[in-house]
Scaffold this active site. Structure first.
Site, PDB file in Angstrom:
ATOM      1  N   GLU A 124       0.833  -1.208   0.000  1.00 31.41           N
ATOM      2  CA  GLU A 124       0.000   0.000   0.000  1.00 31.41           C
ATOM      3  C   GLU A 124       0.865   1.253   0.000  1.00 31.41           C
ATOM      4  O   GLU A 124       0.624   2.188  -0.763  1.00 31.41           O
ATOM      5  CB  GLU A 124      -0.916   0.003   1.232  1.00 31.41           C
ATOM      6  CG  GLU A 124      -1.746   1.270   1.367  1.00 31.41           C
ATOM      7  CD  GLU A 124      -2.517   1.341   2.671  1.00 31.41           C
ATOM      8  OE1 GLU A 124      -2.750   2.467   3.149  1.00 31.41           O
ATOM      9  OE2 GLU A 124      -2.894   0.276   3.209  1.00 31.41           O
ATOM     10  N   THR A 160      -3.441   2.722   5.955  1.00 32.47           N
ATOM     11  CA  THR A 160      -4.815   2.560   6.447  1.00 32.47           C
ATOM     12  C   THR A 160      -4.977   1.510   7.532  1.00 32.47           C
ATOM     13  O   THR A 160      -5.996   1.498   8.228  1.00 32.47           O
ATOM     14  CB  THR A 160      -5.755   2.197   5.283  1.00 32.47           C
ATOM     15  OG1 THR A 160      -5.276   1.005   4.644  1.00 32.47           O
ATOM     16  CG2 THR A 160      -5.837   3.324   4.276  1.00 32.47           C
TER      17      THR A 160
END
Length: 276
Positions: A124, A160
């Protein structure tokens, strides 16, 4: 043995969405490719592979196949290369993963130096960095912030799947070090709820079982959270990793899972626990 399931387990919205998109393509009888792991769960990836999903290492291997963008996203150069080669991309990026990217792009264009709290090795984070429009520093905690002039305008976002506590510590420290700080808490709601539920449950049971891939950052973080309550914690990928010897004398077990862990795998582990 009694088992209490966490209020938040199984696939999160973003991973379930990616899985569903893959299944829709594969159910039509087509083969499909994905650059890297669609999700960080070896068992679910093996199941999808049996249906015709090919995990590849480079864009060039995707030519002629509909290609899923993994839940963590892919880099901007990879997208551009796919377009150059005429590859059909099916964007299964988690919508929550796109949020820090948008903030990074916006803050970079406005002249801010971005502090990204995360693991620079994580898929990510690597994808997000490729979209940066200005200086970005990836930090792992409040102890590793860049040495910049106090009047530097900075902004902060997070991978996240991190803990809320780690983000707040970084944000608080930045507010002490810099005059102009723009803060965006980009930890997704599912992560926050899952971590909170795991922490609460682990304080009420004799042991915790966390189901998920060892390559899953959010699963490993759940293990750390459960262990932080001084509760005996088992991290397993498959039911067979649990033995009667491990659980001897334990009467009440809490069960949770990472965001990339499918429901069928959680159910299999639950069934095994009931057999002890």
């Amino acid at each position: 043995m009694k088992v209490i399931r966490s209020k938040h387990l199984g696939l999160c919205y973003g991973v379930a969405r990616a899985r569903d998109m893959a299944e829709r393509i594969l159910e039509s009888g087509k083969k499909a490719a994905v650059l890297g792991s669609l999700m960080h769960n070896p068992q679910e990836m093996a199941r999808l592979k049996s249906l015709g999903l090919n995990k590849v290492k480079s864009i060039s291997q995707c030519v002629g196949l509909p290609t899923l963008v993994r839940a963590h996203g892919i880099s901007k150069p990879q997208v551009q290369e796919a377009m150059r080669l005429g590859i059909e991309l099916v964007d299964a990026s988690c919508p929550h993963v796109l949020t820090p990217r948008r903030y990074m792009e916006k803050m970079g264009r406005s002249g801010r130096t971005v502090i990204l709290l995360g693991d620079e090795r994580h898929a990510e984070v690597r994808a997000q960095l490729s979209y940066a429009t200005g200086p970005v520093f990836v930090v792992s905690s409040e102890y590793f912030l860049p040495d910049l002039p106090r009047d530097t305008p900075v902004g902060v976002v997070a991978q996240t799947t991190l803990t809320e506590e780690s983000f707040l510590r970084v944000a608080h420290r930045l507010a002490e070090l810099f005059d102009d700080v723009e803060i965006h808490d980009t930890i997704c709601t599912d992560t926050q709820q899952r971590q909170k539920a795991a922490r609460e449950l682990s304080s009420k049971v004799d042991a915790m079982v966390v189901v998920g891939g060892r390559n899953s950052a959010n699963t490993c973080r759940l293990v750390e959270i459960c262990e932080s309550t001084n509760t005996r914690t088992f991290h397993v990928e498959v039911p067979e990793e649990l033995t009667s010897e491990d659980l001897q004398g334990i009467g009440l077990v809490g069960l949770t899972s990472g965001a990339s862990t499918p429901e069928w795998l959680v159910d299999d582990v639950h069934e095994r626990l009931l057999g002890f």
